[in-house]
Every structure is written in C-alpha cells, then in structure tokens.
Design a protein around this motif. Structure first.
Motif, PDB file in Angstrom:
ATOM      1  N   TYR A 293      -1.282  58.687 -29.715  1.00  0.00           N
ATOM      2  CA  TYR A 293      -1.263  57.285 -29.299  1.00  0.00           C
ATOM      3  C   TYR A 293      -0.183  57.061 -28.239  1.00  0.00           C
ATOM      4  N   ALA A 294       0.960  57.708 -28.424  1.00  0.00           N
ATOM      5  CA  ALA A 294       2.054  57.547 -27.462  1.00  0.00           C
ATOM      6  C   ALA A 294       1.628  58.011 -26.068  1.00  0.00           C
ATOM      7  N   PHE A 295       0.875  59.114 -25.993  1.00  0.00           N
ATOM      8  CA  PHE A 295       0.362  59.578 -24.699  1.00  0.00           C
ATOM      9  C   PHE A 295      -0.561  58.526 -24.087  1.00  0.00           C
ATOM     10  N   SER A 296      -1.489  58.020 -24.890  1.00  0.00           N
ATOM     11  CA  SER A 296      -2.445  57.027 -24.383  1.00  0.00           C
ATOM     12  C   SER A 296      -1.717  55.771 -23.918  1.00  0.00           C
ATOM     13  N   LEU A 297      -0.702  55.346 -24.665  1.00  0.00           N
ATOM     14  CA  LEU A 297       0.046  54.151 -24.284  1.00  0.00           C
ATOM     15  C   LEU A 297       0.748  54.358 -22.949  1.00  0.00           C
ATOM     16  N   SER A 298       1.318  55.527 -22.751  1.00  0.00           N
ATOM     17  CA  SER A 298       1.972  55.838 -21.478  1.00  0.00           C
ATOM     18  C   SER A 298       0.968  55.813 -20.327  1.00  0.00           C
ATOM     19  N   GLU A 299      -0.222  56.390 -20.567  1.00  0.00           N
ATOM     20  CA  GLU A 299      -1.243  56.446 -19.526  1.00  0.00           C
ATOM     21  C   GLU A 299      -1.834  55.070 -19.211  1.00  0.00           C
ATOM     22  N   ILE A 300      -1.978  54.247 -20.234  1.00  0.00           N
ATOM     23  CA  ILE A 300      -2.598  52.943 -19.985  1.00  0.00           C
ATOM     24  C   ILE A 300      -1.614  52.029 -19.251  1.00  0.00           C
ATOM     25  N   TRP A 313      -0.191  46.121 -20.275  1.00  0.00           N
ATOM     26  CA  TRP A 313      -1.499  46.781 -20.314  1.00  0.00           C
ATOM     27  C   TRP A 313      -2.571  45.929 -20.982  1.00  0.00           C
ATOM     28  N   LYS A 314      -2.156  45.048 -21.875  1.00  0.00           N
ATOM     29  CA  LYS A 314      -3.157  44.189 -22.521  1.00  0.00           C
ATOM     30  C   LYS A 314      -3.757  43.209 -21.513  1.00  0.00           C
ATOM     31  N   VAL A 498      -7.333  45.444 -39.736  1.00  0.00           N
ATOM     32  CA  VAL A 498      -7.881  44.616 -38.656  1.00  0.00           C
ATOM     33  C   VAL A 498      -6.762  44.203 -37.704  1.00  0.00           C
ATOM     34  N   GLU A 499      -5.654  43.707 -38.256  1.00  0.00           N
ATOM     35  CA  GLU A 499      -4.528  43.298 -37.418  1.00  0.00           C
ATOM     36  C   GLU A 499      -3.975  44.476 -36.625  1.00  0.00           C
ATOM     37  N   PHE A 500      -3.950  45.643 -37.244  1.00  0.00           N
ATOM     38  CA  PHE A 500      -3.445  46.842 -36.583  1.00  0.00           C
ATOM     39  C   PHE A 500      -4.284  47.171 -35.346  1.00  0.00           C
ATOM     40  N   LEU A 501      -5.612  47.074 -35.468  1.00  0.00           N
ATOM     41  CA  LEU A 501      -6.489  47.341 -34.323  1.00  0.00           C
ATOM     42  C   LEU A 501      -6.311  46.295 -33.231  1.00  0.00           C
ATOM     43  N   VAL A 502      -6.171  45.049 -33.612  1.00  0.00           N
ATOM     44  CA  VAL A 502      -5.974  43.986 -32.628  1.00  0.00           C
ATOM     45  C   VAL A 502      -4.655  44.191 -31.887  1.00  0.00           C
ATOM     46  N   ASP A 503      -3.597  44.545 -32.620  1.00  0.00           N
ATOM     47  CA  ASP A 503      -2.266  44.659 -32.017  1.00  0.00           C
ATOM     48  C   ASP A 503      -2.091  45.926 -31.195  1.00  0.00           C
ATOM     49  N   THR A 504      -2.576  47.064 -31.711  1.00  0.00           N
ATOM     50  CA  THR A 504      -2.260  48.345 -31.059  1.00  0.00           C
ATOM     51  C   THR A 504      -3.320  48.826 -30.080  1.00  0.00           C
ATOM     52  N   VAL A 505      -4.561  48.307 -30.213  1.00  0.00           N
ATOM     53  CA  VAL A 505      -5.638  48.765 -29.328  1.00  0.00           C
ATOM     54  C   VAL A 505      -6.218  47.608 -28.518  1.00  0.00           C
ATOM     55  N   ASN A 506      -5.774  46.370 -28.840  1.00  0.00           N
ATOM     56  CA  ASN A 506      -6.283  45.169 -28.160  1.00  0.00           C
ATOM     57  C   ASN A 506      -7.771  44.963 -28.417  1.00  0.00           C
ATOM     58  N   PHE A 507      -8.191  45.218 -29.653  1.00  0.00           N
ATOM     59  CA  PHE A 507      -9.567  44.963 -30.070  1.00  0.00           C
ATOM     60  C   PHE A 507      -9.863  43.468 -30.041  1.00  0.00           C
ATOM     61  N   GLU A 508     -11.096  43.117 -29.727  1.00  0.00           N
ATOM     62  CA  GLU A 508     -11.583  41.784 -30.028  1.00  0.00           C
ATOM     63  C   GLU A 508     -11.573  41.641 -31.555  1.00  0.00           C
ATOM     64  N   ARG A 509     -11.145  40.497 -32.073  1.00  0.00           N
ATOM     65  CA  ARG A 509     -10.984  40.385 -33.523  1.00  0.00           C
ATOM     66  C   ARG A 509     -12.297  40.628 -34.269  1.00  0.00           C
ATOM     67  N   ALA A 510     -13.378  40.049 -33.791  1.00  0.00           N
ATOM     68  CA  ALA A 510     -14.659  40.257 -34.471  1.00  0.00           C
ATOM     69  C   ALA A 510     -15.055  41.726 -34.446  1.00  0.00           C
ATOM     70  N   ASN A 511     -14.778  42.401 -33.328  1.00  0.00           N
ATOM     71  CA  ASN A 511     -15.091  43.823 -33.244  1.00  0.00           C
ATOM     72  C   ASN A 511     -14.183  44.640 -34.158  1.00  0.00           C
ATOM     73  N   ALA A 512     -12.924  44.225 -34.292  1.00  0.00           N
ATOM     74  CA  ALA A 512     -12.009  44.908 -35.214  1.00  0.00           C
ATOM     75  C   ALA A 512     -12.489  44.756 -36.647  1.00  0.00           C
ATOM     76  N   GLU A 513     -12.947  43.569 -36.992  1.00  0.00           N
ATOM     77  CA  GLU A 513     -13.471  43.348 -38.347  1.00  0.00           C
ATOM     78  C   GLU A 513     -14.710  44.200 -38.584  1.00  0.00           C
ATOM     79  N   GLY A 514     -15.586  44.277 -37.580  1.00  0.00           N
ATOM     80  CA  GLY A 514     -16.772  45.112 -37.719  1.00  0.00           C
ATOM     81  C   GLY A 514     -16.417  46.575 -37.881  1.00  0.00           C
ATOM     82  N   GLU A 515     -15.429  47.040 -37.108  1.00  0.00           N
ATOM     83  CA  GLU A 515     -14.995  48.433 -37.191  1.00  0.00           C
ATOM     84  C   GLU A 515     -14.418  48.755 -38.560  1.00  0.00           C
ATOM     85  N   VAL A 516     -13.556  47.887 -39.087  1.00  0.00           N
ATOM     86  CA  VAL A 516     -12.949  48.135 -40.394  1.00  0.00           C
ATOM     87  C   VAL A 516     -13.990  48.007 -41.499  1.00  0.00           C
TER      88      VAL A 516
END
Length: 606
Positions: A293-300, A313-314, A498-516
């Motif tokens: 994740y740290a690599f991806s964060l640096s690249e983004i 980046w968000k 769900v909150e973790f995906l929204v905060d760390t990956v910038n997921f749309e909340r509905a999509n984060a809920e669907g993923e979880v």
C-alpha cells in the motif's frame, strides 16, 4: 458441417501434414503436456463427490454429515495405499492436491459442526425436518400421519421460540421461567440462513409426494403450510430482533441491511493458510499488504502532482472518477479496452492467446440487484458489465458511473478477460482439466492481479489518469488483505471495513458497502479477498526465479502456469522447478523474501 467431418474431407485432397500443421489456425495447438498417473484417480474422486452431492442434497442433515465424513476418510485411506515415491512429479502433484483437499474437507466439516452446535438453541428442530428429506432420498416409505405429527411438533417449537424472542417474558425469579436463547448476531444470522435452507429442503420433500400420494396430501397440506409459514416468520424475527435488520430487509437474496459476516478466528485462519501453503501469520501478511500500500500511495501522489493536485491524491482521483462515459456507451468502452490489452500483450509475445480465446467471450449487463454486492464488472467467459440502469436511484447511478470510469476500467478489463480470468478458464478446460476442482483464488485471482502488476511494470498505464485508475485497484487489493484478515481475527467490524475502504482507497461509500458485503456474504472462502494480492506477489516472485534467471522466457513461464491447472502457487513452483515433494507438499516457501521491488512509473511532464 462438423469440424471432424470437414477435416476428414479436406484430408482426401490435401497432402500429408504434421499434427501441428493440421491444427486449425483458430484452435489451441495440440501440443503434448506432461501427464500424471493419477488423472483417473482424481477424476474418479470428482465423480464420486459430484454424485454424492446430488444424492445428499439436504445439506447439513444427519445423513449428509455422516456420509461426507465417511467418504473423505475412505478416500484418504485409499490414497495412502498408493506408492508415492514411485510417482512422477506430475503424479506427486496430483497426490498432494487430492490429499490436501481430503484433509481440508474434513476440517471444514468439523468447523461446520461446531457452528451448528452454536445454533442448536435456536434450531433444535433442524435435524427432525432435514431427516424427512434424508428418508426420501433413502427411498423409505413415508408415513403421512407420523410426518404430520413431526411437522406439528416442529411448528409448535418454532412458534414458541419466536414468541420468546419477540416478547421475552418478565423474569419473576422462578427457575422455570423460559427465556429466549442468548446468541451473538453472527450466530443468529447464520441460523436464519440455515432456516432458509431447511425451508428449501422441506419444500423439495413435500413436492415429491404432494398430489402423487393422495393420502399424503390429505394429511400434510395444512401441517406443511403451517410449518413453512412458521419458518418464514421465525427467520424474519431472528433477523429483525437479534441481527438488526429492518422490516423487509434480509430475505434470501436481498442485498440490504447490516453486513454481518462470520469470522473464523485465528485457528480457522491458520487452517486456511496451511491449506493454501502460505507459511506466514496473518500479522505478517498484513505487514506485506501495508508495504504494498505504501508503494501505491507514493505512486498515486506522483500521478496527482502530474495532474496539478499536489499530494492531494483524493482530489486527483475525484477528477478521474468524473471522467465516466455516457449511459449506453460502457459496452463499447469495455470492448475497446479488451482489444487494446490483447494487442499489447501479443505485441510483446508474453503469453499464448489463441484466436478462439479472443472470439468466444461474451458480454452481458449486470442487474441492479447484483450491483449492490458487485459494484464493478465481473468476468470469465462472460463479462458482466456493471453500469447504471434506468430504475436505479440517482445516487446509485452516480456511484456506478464514477466507480466504473474508463481509467478504473482500463486496469481491470484484462483482469477479467485476456490474459486474465477468461484465458485461465480457457486453458484450464484444455490442459490438466482434471485439476479443475482444486481451483484456488491464489492461482485464479492471483494470476489476474499478477497481470495488473506486470502490465504496470511494462508501461501499459501511460497517462497519470490511467495510472491513478490502476493504483486504485492496487491499493484496493492491499486493503482487502488488511480488512479481511483483521475481520476474521476479530479486530475489525464490517462497518469499520467500509470506513477503511473509503478512507484509504477513496471508495464510493455505496461501492465500499457492496465490496464488504460481497466479501463477508459467505459465498467466498475466508482467504479469498487476500488471495488477489498475495497470489499475485507469489507469481511475481516465481517470475523472478524463472524468467529473471534465464530459465524460461516470459511466454514459456506464463504458458506453463496456465497449462498446469489450478493449484497453490507454492506447489506450482515445486512442479516447475522439479523440487522434492512429500505427501503433504513442498517445503515452506517464503516468497516475500525474494520479491522483486515494485517498479515506479516514470514521471512525464504534461
């Protein structure tokens, strides 16, 4: 005209050709692959299990539990009689695959029995009702009057339990005062799902006799309806009063309401990791995910700066999300992205993609209901496009548009099609097909994720927008390891995931809920979500070991993995390297120790 007849007619006038020359140009070359002495053994086991699964269709019934355990134990005994040391490497691989599956199936049966014990207070009637279907499958004569009494007794028990949950009696200090079973919402949710399964089994039993046996119908029509209704009301009460669903939520197939999940704990995770031949603890795997994740964060952040957003980046990702195509145009985009990826791979001759594999995949649109648990498209021989439909709410439409923008899609269309899942399935049907039942997400999802990283390494993602799209998924796969393992360890709730995906990956909340919701629905194995990144990293380390040292070309390596058939990547390594194998498998492989460093994208001025 059938192909065989066409070839036969052509051969009458054509000169003699070699097998390679006679292969039609759009078919898979008929090359020989290493054979295993245990192909017949594995096929016979698969046939046995397929037959037994159809025969014992009241899953979880007393007969089901007994027979499935007996069969696994008997196959283990028979397998142990084979002289392992005399087998070829391919034979030993099949032995290891079958041996590990048999033992893991016994582990799963024991785990499920433990779960049923946790549910007994809520489902004391379960075995009684499931035994009716067992008796039918055993071709025992039915006694309609006795069966009616069984259903009447079960209905009374069900209604009594439901009443205790809906209106608990006041505790007057007497020991005899009944009380509702005290269980967690996880156990209650599992019990409600098992009630749905009992209803289906009971309905199958009833339909078999109803109308064909007039005496059965005379006795059973009213008792059956009352039991079926009682089970429906009871499942609803459990979901609403204990699990926390609102009225109308939580019915079978509904994708609404609280996300519950069923964590398996450290013991369960250790068992699953051993089964997948992963020699790391959950904490060590989380550390690996955090490094990725740290690599991806640096690249983004680098891509964000190229787009003029600095380290925000968000904000850069928000711009990328809003670059979606108009409704109705997504299928054209998917088609074009699929062809672009195929052409890029073939241009470098990295893997064999037979023309037929480019021809035979299909596209369909995903239903709004399914998009609630699968907010992004799914693939294989059929790619399901997730995009808004007319009957979605405005919020749902916007979430779907933004979550499936061209730059996100560009990084995953080939994950689903070629050289990803579709090519995997295409080759698995044609090479070592007997290993199909040994499928593991570390081989399947791992390969598709590996290709995402491989194409990144070779400059497929050129613009900063495309790189942000690719990094969204790469961050997502790192986050999956963290939230799924943390959940099963009891350190993260679904809501926190769900909150973790929204905060760390910038997921749309509905999509984060669907993923979880999809991750914890019970349709996936506990390690499924971590298998994407970990399987991809295993293949990355394996590529370095074979291609990086000159033992194989890229194409030889990729074709060899595809043609092996599904298996844990550690066993794939032992197969390709001809490493020593015991009946339990290869020696532990610490793949993270030999991972090549991730490759940063070059900075390009706009």
């Amino acid at each position: 005209m059938k192909l065989a007849r066409a070839l036969a007619i052509a051969s009458l006038s054509a000169p003699a050709l070699s097998l390679a020359q006679t292969t039609a140009p759009n078919l898979v070359p008929m090359v020989a692959t290493p054979s295993s002495e245990l192909v017949t053994v594995v096929n016979r086991y698969n046939a046995d299990m397929n037959g037994l699964s159809r025969r014992y269709d009241a899953e979880g019934s007393p007969d089901y539990r007994r027979r499935m355990k007996e069969v696994q134990q008997e196959w283990l005994r028979r397998l142990s009689e084979i002289d392992f040391d005399k087998l070829s490497q391919e034979g030993k691989v099949d032995y290891v695959l079958l041996n590990r599956d048999l033992k893991h199936n016994l582990t799963l049966l024991e785990r499920r029995n433990g779960q049923r014990d946790e549910e007994k207070a809520l489902l004391p009637f379960a075995d009684q009702l499931l035994t009716l279907q067992d008796n039918r499958r055993n071709l025992k004569p039915v006694d309609p009057r006795a069966a009616a009494a069984t259903l009447a007794a079960a209905t009374k028990q069900i209604d009594s339990l439901r009443a205790l949950i809906e209106s608990p009696p006041k505790d007057d200090g007497r020991k005899s005062t009944p009380s509702a079973p005290k269980v967690s919402r996880t156990i209650a949710n599992r019990a409600a799902n098992d009630i749905d399964a009992i209803k289906r089994s009971l309905a199958s039993w009833y339909r078999y006799y109803d109308g064909y046996d007039p005496v059965f119908t005379w006795w059973m029509k009213d008792p059956y309806k009352k039991t079926d209704d009682a089970l429906t009301r009871y499942a609803r009460t459990i979901r609403e009063k204990i699990v926390g669903f609102k009225s109308g939520e939580g019915q079978t197939g509904a994708n609404t309401g609280p996300i519950v999940g069923d964590p398996i704990g450290r013991k369960g995770l250790d068992e699953e990791l051993a089964y997948e031949m992963i020699p790391y603890t959950p904490e060590q795997l989380i550390d690996i995910a955090e490094r990725e994740y740290a690599f991806s964060l640096s690249e983004i952040k680098k891509a964000s700066r190229e787009m003029g957003f600095g380290d925000n980046w968000k904000a850069a990702m928000e711009k990328v999300k809003n670059l979606y195509v108009d409704p109705g145009k997504q299928p054209d985009l998917i088609r074009d992205l699929a062809r672009e990826a195929e052409a890029f791979v073939e241009q470098h001759d990295w893997v064999t993609i037979p023309p037929l594999a480019k021809e035979d995949w299909r596209m369909e649109m995903m239903s709004p209901e399914r998009q609630r648990v699968a907010p992004f498209f799914l693939g294989g021989d059929l790619i399901l496009v997730s995009y808004p439909t007319a009957d979605m709410t405005e919020e749902e439409k916007l979430m779907s548009l933004r979550g499936n923008n061209p730059h996100f899609s560009r990084a995953t269309v080939f994950h689903e099609l070629n050289p990803g899942h579709h090519l995997q399935g295409f080759m698995a049907d044609r090479y070592n097909a007997h290993r199909g039942n040994f499928w593991t997400p570390f081989w399947g999802e791992g390969q598709s994720l590996y290709w995402e990283m491989f194409l990144w390494d070779h400059g497929f993602q050129v613009t900063p927008e495309d790189r942000i799209g690719a990094l969204f998924w790469r961050m997502h796969r790192s986050a999956r390891i963290i939230f799924s393992l943390s959940f099963h360890l009891g350190k993260m709730t679904p809501e926190q995931a769900v909150e973790f995906l929204v905060d760390t990956v910038n997921f749309e909340r509905a999509n984060a809920e669907g993923e979880v919701r999809r991750s914890f629905s019970g349709d996936y194995s506990p390690l499924y979500q971590m298998a994407y990144m970990i399987g991809g990293l295993q293949l990355r380390a394996l590529h370095k070991e074979f291609v990086g040292t000159g033992k194989m070309t890229d194409k030889q390596f990729h074709d060899a993995v595809l043609q092996s058939g599904p298996m844990p990547i550690s066993l794939e390594r032992a197969r390709l390297e001809n490493l020593p194998l015991t009946r339990e498998g290869p020696a532990p492989w610490k793949f993270a120790d030999s991972l090549p460093p991730p490759i940063p994208a070059p900075v390009k001025s706009r």
